[in-house]
Scaffold this active site. Structure first.
Site, short mmCIF file in Angstrom:
data_model
loop_
_atom_site.label_atom_id
_atom_site.label_comp_id
_atom_site.label_asym_id
_atom_site.label_seq_id
_atom_site.Cartn_x
_atom_site.Cartn_y
_atom_site.Cartn_z
N CYS A 22 -9.82 -1.15 18.07
CA CYS A 22 -10.75 -1.93 18.89
C CYS A 22 -10.26 -2.03 20.33
O CYS A 22 -11.04 -1.92 21.29
CB CYS A 22 -10.96 -3.31 18.30
SG CYS A 22 -9.41 -4.15 17.86
N HIS B 67 -10.51 -10.31 21.63
CA HIS B 67 -9.35 -9.98 22.46
C HIS B 67 -9.80 -10.08 23.91
O HIS B 67 -10.98 -9.88 24.22
CB HIS B 67 -8.90 -8.53 22.27
CG HIS B 67 -8.51 -8.14 20.88
ND1 HIS B 67 -7.56 -8.82 20.14
CD2 HIS B 67 -8.90 -7.09 20.10
CE1 HIS B 67 -7.41 -8.21 18.97
NE2 HIS B 67 -8.21 -7.17 18.91
P1 NAD Z 1 -9.89 -5.64 5.65
O1 NAD Z 1 -8.64 -6.12 5.02
O2 NAD Z 1 -10.86 -6.63 6.13
O3 NAD Z 1 -10.65 -4.65 4.67
C1 NAD Z 1 -9.98 -3.63 4.00
C2 NAD Z 1 -10.69 -3.35 2.69
O4 NAD Z 1 -10.03 -2.25 2.03
C3 NAD Z 1 -10.62 -4.53 1.72
O5 NAD Z 1 -11.88 -4.66 1.08
C4 NAD Z 1 -9.53 -4.10 0.73
O6 NAD Z 1 -9.70 -4.67 -0.55
C5 NAD Z 1 -9.73 -2.60 0.67
N1 NAD Z 1 -8.53 -1.85 0.23
C6 NAD Z 1 -7.28 -2.31 -0.04
N2 NAD Z 1 -6.48 -1.28 -0.39
C7 NAD Z 1 -7.22 -0.15 -0.35
C8 NAD Z 1 -6.97 1.22 -0.60
N3 NAD Z 1 -5.77 1.66 -0.98
N4 NAD Z 1 -7.96 2.13 -0.46
C9 NAD Z 1 -9.21 1.73 -0.07
N5 NAD Z 1 -9.50 0.42 0.18
C10 NAD Z 1 -8.54 -0.50 0.04
O7 NAD Z 1 -9.40 -4.69 6.85
P2 NAD Z 1 -10.21 -4.35 8.18
O8 NAD Z 1 -9.96 -5.41 9.17
O9 NAD Z 1 -11.59 -3.99 7.81
O10 NAD Z 1 -9.41 -3.07 8.69
C11 NAD Z 1 -9.70 -1.77 8.21
C12 NAD Z 1 -9.17 -0.76 9.19
O11 NAD Z 1 -9.86 -0.94 10.44
C13 NAD Z 1 -7.68 -0.87 9.54
O12 NAD Z 1 -7.18 0.42 9.84
C14 NAD Z 1 -7.70 -1.71 10.80
O13 NAD Z 1 -6.54 -1.54 11.59
C15 NAD Z 1 -8.93 -1.15 11.49
N6 NAD Z 1 -9.54 -2.05 12.46
C16 NAD Z 1 -9.68 -3.37 12.21
C17 NAD Z 1 -10.26 -4.19 13.17
C18 NAD Z 1 -10.40 -5.67 12.94
O14 NAD Z 1 -10.41 -6.43 13.88
N7 NAD Z 1 -10.53 -6.14 11.73
C19 NAD Z 1 -10.72 -3.64 14.36
C20 NAD Z 1 -10.63 -2.26 14.56
C21 NAD Z 1 -10.03 -1.47 13.60
#
Ligand code: NAD
Length: 343
Positions: free
Chosen positions: A142, A221
């Protein structure tokens, strides 16, 4: 129709799924959950076929025992998909990548994974063309997405720029109860932080360093950015604002005139205009916080961390599948479809 699997139906996964299902050239083939939980109800309500993250019979049966129709494990889902968007928590990438390669489908990771793992990264305004027909990519974080949106137009106009920025980061997403700090400011004691230099994974011509601190807020942010423009740049504060206004996914507003002077009001504005979950896909720049002094540009921008990367995933799918080679055309198509569905 491009069939898209979402592996990891969490904060980013559920948003990307909706953005994809708003498009007329792609469809959700299924979403995965690790175990039965409240997120499954959302998937069912939205009509997305539910799959288990694992192929283990016992884990699949746990969904049936909890009253959900589970169509199988990840392997089955990959078998009915053309591309998978991996939205698992960061650092799960390497293990999952092996599965995607074995299934012979295209893959997209998120910013929690390292560029070195995928060897290619994506931001629509920076390197859509470089991603055309690639096997897989990583949509940058992000923060990197936010930096790219305002820095790439400056680079294109000036030919070269060097950037120093401080990332004032939200401590946790609103739905997270296990992260902090809740009453402290926490510096990232790795200098420079990875955020700024990550921009170079999509545009290596930008010279950039960053510092980062986490603060006790969950909603956005904030970036404090200083850009050095080359001699004879020919820009003014007004022309820079006009440049940004001409580019997609950037909102410019005057804090003094609108009363939107903090991230809290930016998020209230997003709710007021009817965005689902109060999301703001655009980067928010305060007009009265932008100033060019000789060769040095100063500005602030706010990033809605849970959503600015969401439309980028849709564009990245079109790049990998080679169905739209013009990034602006893809962005327009993506954003119009999302607006139609959610307004
Ligand atoms: P999250 O924890 O909200 O969601 C992750 C999901 O994946 C959950 O439902 C979890 O149960 C599931 N999961 C757990 N282990 C797994 C596996 N081995 N294989 C597949 N699924 C699995 O996380 P998020 O915030 O959605 O982040 C996801 C990705 O996006 C990360 O790489 C993060 O860095 C990136 N990201 C997050 C944000 C943010 O602000 N949340 C912003 C930009 C990018």
């Amino acid at each position: 129709m491009i069939r898209v699997a979402i592996n990891g139906y969490g904060t980013i996964g559920k948003r990307v799924a909706d953005a994809i299902s708003a498009q007329d050239d792609m469809v959700i083939s299924g979403v995965t959950k690790t175990k039965p939980s409240f997120g499954c109800d959302l998937a069912v309500r939205k009509g997305y076929p539910l799959y288990c993250t694992y192929d283990d019979e016992q884990k699949i049966n746990a969904f049936h025992d909890a009253g959900y129709t589970c169509h199988g494990g990840l392997k089955t889902l990959l078998g009915v998909s053309d591309v998978v968007v991996d939205c698992s928590p960061g650092k799960h990438g390497a293990a999952n990548l092996e599965k995607y390669k074995n299934a012979g489908i295209k893959w997209i990771f998120q910013g929690g994974e390292k560029h070195e793992m995928t060897g290619l990264s994506y931001t629509s305004c920076a390197n859509h063309e470089q991603n055309l027909h690639a096997e897989g990519t990583r949509v940058v974080s992000c923060n990197t997405t936010g930096l790219s949106r305002t820095l790439i137009p400056l680079l294109e106009s000036c030919g070269e720029i060097s950037v120093e920025c401080t990332m004032i980061r939200r401590a946790a997403d609103p739905g997270d109860s296990d992260k902090g700090p809740i009453n402290a400011i926490k510096p990232v004691l790795k200098v420079p932080s990875h955020h700024g230099p990550d921009v170079m994974s999509v545009e290596p011509r930008i010279k950039i360093n960053s510092l980062a601190v986490a603060v006790p807020t969950t909603i956005m942010h904030m970036h404090a950015i200083t850009v050095t423009l080359p001699q004879g740049h020919g820009m003014t504060t007004e022309s820079i604002l006009a440049l940004w206004k001409s580019r997609p996914r950037i909102i410019i507003m005057n804090g003094g005139e609108t009363g939107i002077t903090t991230t809290a009001e930016v998020m209230e504005f997003a709710r007021d205009i009817g965005r689902t979950w109060g999301d703001l896909h655009e980067i928010f720049v305060w007009e009265d916080g932008v100033k060019l002094v000789d060769n040095t540009l100063y500005y602030f921008q706010a990033i809605h961390q849970e959503s600015d990367v969401v439309p980028e995933n849709v564009d990245a799918i079109r790049a990998l599948m080679g169905t739209e080679s013009d990034w602006m055309a893809s962005v327009r198509k993506t954003d119009e479809a999302i607006t139609r569905m959610f307004s």
